[in-house]
Enzyme design. Structure first.
Site, PDB file in Angstrom:
ATOM      1  N   GLY A  93      -0.991  -8.617  -3.104  1.00  0.00           N
ATOM      2  CA  GLY A  93      -2.266  -8.209  -2.535  1.00  0.00           C
ATOM      3  C   GLY A  93      -2.959  -7.223  -3.439  1.00  0.00           C
ATOM      4  O   GLY A  93      -2.508  -6.945  -4.563  1.00  0.00           O
ATOM      5  N   GLY A  94      -4.077  -6.667  -2.961  1.00  0.00           N
ATOM      6  CA  GLY A  94      -4.847  -5.751  -3.784  1.00  0.00           C
ATOM      7  C   GLY A  94      -4.145  -4.428  -4.001  1.00  0.00           C
ATOM      8  O   GLY A  94      -4.368  -3.756  -5.004  1.00  0.00           O
ATOM      9  N   MET A  95      -3.282  -4.038  -3.058  1.00  0.00           N
ATOM     10  CA  MET A  95      -2.626  -2.745  -3.158  1.00  0.00           C
ATOM     11  C   MET A  95      -1.196  -2.835  -3.661  1.00  0.00           C
ATOM     12  O   MET A  95      -0.663  -1.857  -4.189  1.00  0.00           O
ATOM     13  CB  MET A  95      -2.613  -2.041  -1.792  1.00  0.00           C
ATOM     14  CG  MET A  95      -3.956  -1.545  -1.315  1.00  0.00           C
ATOM     15  SD  MET A  95      -3.794  -0.718   0.279  1.00  0.00           S
ATOM     16  CE  MET A  95      -2.635   0.574  -0.134  1.00  0.00           C
ATOM     17  N   VAL A 140       4.933  -7.709  -3.136  1.00  0.00           N
ATOM     18  CA  VAL A 140       6.139  -7.665  -2.310  1.00  0.00           C
ATOM     19  C   VAL A 140       7.168  -8.627  -2.905  1.00  0.00           C
ATOM     20  O   VAL A 140       6.862  -9.784  -3.221  1.00  0.00           O
ATOM     21  CB  VAL A 140       5.824  -8.054  -0.851  1.00  0.00           C
ATOM     22  CG1 VAL A 140       7.089  -7.939   0.002  1.00  0.00           C
ATOM     23  CG2 VAL A 140       4.736  -7.169  -0.295  1.00  0.00           C
ATOM     24  N   LYS A 196       8.244  -3.485  -1.386  1.00  0.00           N
ATOM     25  CA  LYS A 196       6.808  -3.431  -1.655  1.00  0.00           C
ATOM     26  C   LYS A 196       6.572  -2.408  -2.753  1.00  0.00           C
ATOM     27  O   LYS A 196       6.880  -1.221  -2.603  1.00  0.00           O
ATOM     28  CB  LYS A 196       6.036  -3.052  -0.389  1.00  0.00           C
ATOM     29  CG  LYS A 196       4.552  -2.864  -0.631  1.00  0.00           C
ATOM     30  CD  LYS A 196       3.762  -2.828   0.669  1.00  0.00           C
ATOM     31  CE  LYS A 196       3.601  -4.209   1.222  1.00  0.00           C
ATOM     32  NZ  LYS A 196       2.572  -4.277   2.285  1.00  0.00           N
ATOM     33  N   ASP A 254      -5.306  -1.100   9.039  1.00  0.00           N
ATOM     34  CA  ASP A 254      -5.371  -2.412   8.378  1.00  0.00           C
ATOM     35  C   ASP A 254      -4.617  -3.468   9.205  1.00  0.00           C
ATOM     36  O   ASP A 254      -3.783  -4.200   8.676  1.00  0.00           O
ATOM     37  CB  ASP A 254      -4.791  -2.317   6.967  1.00  0.00           C
ATOM     38  CG  ASP A 254      -5.243  -3.500   6.086  1.00  0.00           C
ATOM     39  OD1 ASP A 254      -6.229  -4.182   6.454  1.00  0.00           O
ATOM     40  OD2 ASP A 254      -4.609  -3.748   5.046  1.00  0.00           O
TER      41      ASP A 254
END
Length: 849
Positions: free
Chosen positions: A16-18, A21, A36, A128
């Site tokens: 993902g953007g952050m 995983v 993560k 989120d």
């Protein structure tokens, strides 16, 4: 593949953007985990790492069946990571993004709502909530992941850019899209979007870019579910309300609402919701015609019927005709029709006379009997009739009507006069029984009814009279019991309430409106209530006194004490009101003098609370308490500005105790938490090296120079803003850098004023944009835009006068962008058109000459 000590990374699970995983094995305990690893781009903010570790460690303390467990948090080199419970079931969305069945969607939202409630009770806002963060365990339960990460990123981001927004645009709440402070109700909005997507198979708001999606969350109405889900629309309406106050206020309320729907489904009341998606709902089967139904299902029961009338007549006539057809002809009748007819007429007349004579004798048998000589029977009948008229109905002396008529029947059992006499005796006995019952002489009533039953042999009239007697006896018994209970209650001082004396006396009056003991008891109860009312008035307990007076007026509407008591109450209220007004005024004076709270009673808070203790509905005191809470929040914000966390916390808690729903509380608590984190982070920072000290000094000097030159936000990298921020990245508590940052909005205003004065209008516009970035909510921005618009319009007016249409047009357009409703725009547009027209005419005249 990434290398983190203590973990054996097997394969990537998602990106993902952050973060990315990975599926990994935690070697110390030999278990599979979801590892993560945060994106290195987040390290652009030097404070992110510390904030991330802190938030993740706090989130690791969350233990709930529907929250993904965190096993480990740490840093390896430049990599920050979290080792979480590995859940192989995937996310709640179908692999192809298709809608889920209703029971699945409801259970998922219910379980995640309880998880959010638990986390919110611990001070966490997820920020989120989306399908990707909701996983399915092997037992079919659901688990929410990524607590704490969104807040860590939010904290870092808003340190570098005011108004930044964190979250996935398709699921963010309106307040999240606006960049405002958040609480748990924002997560519930996101959960509502998840519910819609699970039911419909897509998100409700979609656009080309994230900004457009955010605007749709703010401005578009709540989406409507397809008609088959109409039973779920009220739940979705509350989850997706634009204002947090209009939503469910916590996850328990959401879960309770969904459980109610699930119970309805279990009872079979909402069948449309649980139809398989592949089968279109049907309104029912086609109805068969009546004949078809009769053929398919045999009649089980039918009422007897006569049939058609003409069929009955025909059936009745047919045997007669058949008999006539078989009977041989009467030869005598054929030969002597005249003689046969005369014989028949004579015979019929004679029979008629015999029958009529017998009937007349039967009807007048009593009168004929009276013409006969007096016998023992006639004597008994005459004496029985006389006894009946004299009221001697029953007895044992041989002279009662019952005895005489029964003696007559012993001689002639079928004698109608005796039977009629006994019937009259029985009816008279019933009348006497009813009269005795009305006089409450129940023993006589029972005796008369027993005699009536013996005379008449029972019957409906006797039964009805006995039922009425039993009812009357029961009611009297109840009245007696009520009276005893009422007297005891009055003696014990129990006057009001279900078992109070007043209620018991009134129940007696319901059975007998003129019951003297009950009326007397009510008068005694009224006197006791009047004494209580006077005592309450003397104690200043006016509302309770008013209630007692109303009780007296209801129980005894004509009680003479009621008017006097009401007058005393009115006078007492007037006096109390004047005293309360004086106390409210004193509280308001203390508030204006700045004595908001403190020990003792010489402060506004104590005085307003004292007023409300005496008059809980006093509107002025309630308003005053709200003003006290606002004043406490002003003091709390001042304490936050001065970094006094302990004082700020005390003031926030005090304001929350007075006004729990105060709008400023959420933002203040968030600021307090950030302040404490910053203090802890600052305390844990190592002492600056000489090189760092020198670098900070150089950055500050460059920042001051850029600010003096008016380079507040641009050019990037060398502006005052960027230099101050670079200094704070090294020394987060540098007072000069903080002061410099805080001074930039005022510098922007000063630069604006200078630019307008020098007619450097483009420069003035740049300063407005700078101020909007530095302080988005600045109250002076509208005024500055209006002022600059006027300057542009003045410029346009001058350019029109100089016949410079193009420059005038540019100035008008600039003014319109700042103040589109300015009335001068229309006037100048007309001048500009007139200028263009005259220029065209002049050009035409020149060509013609």
């Amino acid at each position: 593949m990434i290398d983190i000590p203590g973990y054996r990374v097997l394969r990537p699970l998602g990106r993902g953007g952050m973060a990315t995983v990975y599926l990994a094995v935690q070697e110390s305990v030999d278990r599979e985990v979801a590892l993560k690893v945060m994106s290195p781009t987040l390290m652009a903010d030097p404070t992110f790492g510390e904030r991330f570790l802190r938030e993740a460690r706090i989130a690791a303390k969350l233990h709930h069946p529907n929250v993904v467990g965190i096993h480990d948090v740490g840093r390896s080199g430049d990599c920050f990571y979290i080792a979480m419970e590995y859940i192989p079931g995937g996310t709640i969305l179908d692999d192809e993004g298709r809608a889920r069945e209703v029971p699945f969607a409801l259970r998922a939202v219910r379980e995640i709502a309880r998880a959010l409630h638990y986390a919110n009770s611990k001070g966490f806002v997820h920020r989120d909530v989306k399908p990707d963060n909701i996983l399915i365990r092997e037992d079919g339960s659901f688990a929410l992941t990524d607590f704490g990460i969104a807040r860590a990123n939010d904290s870092a981001t808003r340190m570098t850019r005011t108004g930044a927004v964190v979250g996935t645009p398709h699921y963010m709440s309106p307040e999240q899209a606006r960049g405002r402070s958040l609480d748990g109700r924002s997560d519930l909005y996101s959960l509502g979007i998840v519910l819609y997507e699970l039911l419909v198979g897509r998100v409700p708001f979609h656009a080309e870019d994230s900004l457009a999606v955010g605007i749709m969350h703010i401005t578009e109405p709540v989406p409507q579910l397809p008609s088959e889900f109409k039973a779920l629309q009220p739940v979705l309406d509350r989850l997706l309300a634009k204002e947090p106050d209009d939503r469910y206020q916590d996850g328990v309320a959401v879960a309770t609402a969904i459980e109610g729907i699930e119970r309805q489904i279990a009872r079979g009341e909402l069948r449309d919701l649980v139809r398989p998606r592949s089968a279109s709902p049907r309104g029912g089967t086609e109805r068969a015609s009546p004949s078809a139904r009769m053929g398919a299902e045999p009649r089980r029961r039918a009422e007897p019927s006569l049939g058609r009338m003409d069929d009955i007549v025909a059936a009745a006539e047919r045997p007669l005709r058949a008999t006539d057809a078989r009977r041989p002809p009467d030869r005598d009748r054929v030969r002597r029709p005249g003689g046969s007819r005369a014989a028949w007429i004579f015979t019929g007349a004679f029979a008629f006379l015999v029958v009529m004579g017998g009937f007349v004798l039967w009807r007048n048998q009593d009168k004929l009997r009276a013409l006969l000589p007096r016998t023992e029977l006639n004597d008994l009948l005459a004496r029985g009739d006389a006894a009946s008229k004299a009221g001697r109905l029953v007895g044992t002396a041989g002279d009662s009507a019952r005895e005489l008529f029964e003696a007559a029947r012993a001689i002639d059992p079928d004698n109608e006069i005796a039977r009629s006499g006994l019937r009259r005796v029985g009816e008279a006995l019933i009348v006497q029984a009813e009269q005795a019952r009305e006089k409450n002489d129940y023993a006589t009533a029972h005796s008369r009814l027993a005699d009536a039953r013996a005379v008449l042999g029972g019957g409906p009239a006797v039964d009805q009279a006995e039922q009425a007697l039993k009812k009357a006896e029961s009611e009297e018994t109840q009245v007696i019991e009520l009276f005893d209970r009422a007297e005891k209650a009055l003696a014990a001082g129990l006057i009001l309430g279900t078992d109070g004396a007043v209620m018991l006396y009134e129940r007696m009056l319901q059975a007998d409106a003129q019951n003297a003991p009950a009326l007397a008891g009510l008068r005694k109860a009224g006197a006791a209530l009047a004494a209580q009312a006077r005592e309450l008035l003397s104690q200043g307990r006016l509302d309770e006194a008013a209630t007692r007076i109303d009780d007296i007026a209801r129980a005894l509407p004509n009680d003479p004490s009621v008017p006097n008591l009401r007058a005393d109450l009115q006078n007492a209220r007037a006096a109390a009101g004047a005293a309360l007004d004086a106390q409210v005024k004193r509280a308001q004076d203390l508030l204006r003098a700045g004595k908001v709270s403190g020990s003792g009673d010489d402060n506004a808070l104590a005085q307003f609370q004292a007023v409300l203790a005496r008059d809980p509905n006093n509107s002025k005191a309630r308003t005053g308490l709200g003003q006290v809470a606002q004043a406490l929040m002003v003091q709390a914000n001042a304490a936050l500005e001065s970094s006094n966390a302990n004082l700020a916390e005390r003031l926030i808690r005090q304001a929350e105790g007075i006004a729990p729903n105060l709008a400023e509380l959420s933002a203040a608590r968030s600021r307090l938490r950030d302040l404490r984190e910053e203090v802890e982070i600052a305390a844990s920072r190592p002492v600056l090296t000489p090189d760092q000290v020198q670098k900070v000094a150089t950055l500050l000097a460059s920042a001051e120079k850029a600010a003096a030159a008016g380079n507040l936000m641009v050019p990037p990298g060398t502006s005052a803003y960027d230099k101050y921020r670079a200094a704070l990245a090294i020394d987060g508590n540098n007072a000069q850098a903080m002061t410099g940052l805080q001074s930039l909005p005022q510098r922007a205003r000063d630069e604006f004023n200078v630019a307008v004065g020098e007619q450097k209008l483009d420069r003035a516009k740049d300063m407005i944009e700078t101020l909007a970035q530095l302080s988005p909510g600045d109250a002076g921005l509208p005024f500055l835009r209006s002022r600059l618009a006027e300057a542009w319009l003045d410029e346009a007016d001058r350019r029109v006068g100089e016949n410079r249409a193009q420059d005038a047009r540019r100035a008008i357009d600039a003014a319109r962008g700042l103040s589109p409703s300015n009335p001068r725009l229309t006037v100048l547009e007309q001048k500009l058109r007139a200028l263009g027209s005259s220029t065209t005419t002049a050009a035409g005249d020149g060509s013609g000459s």
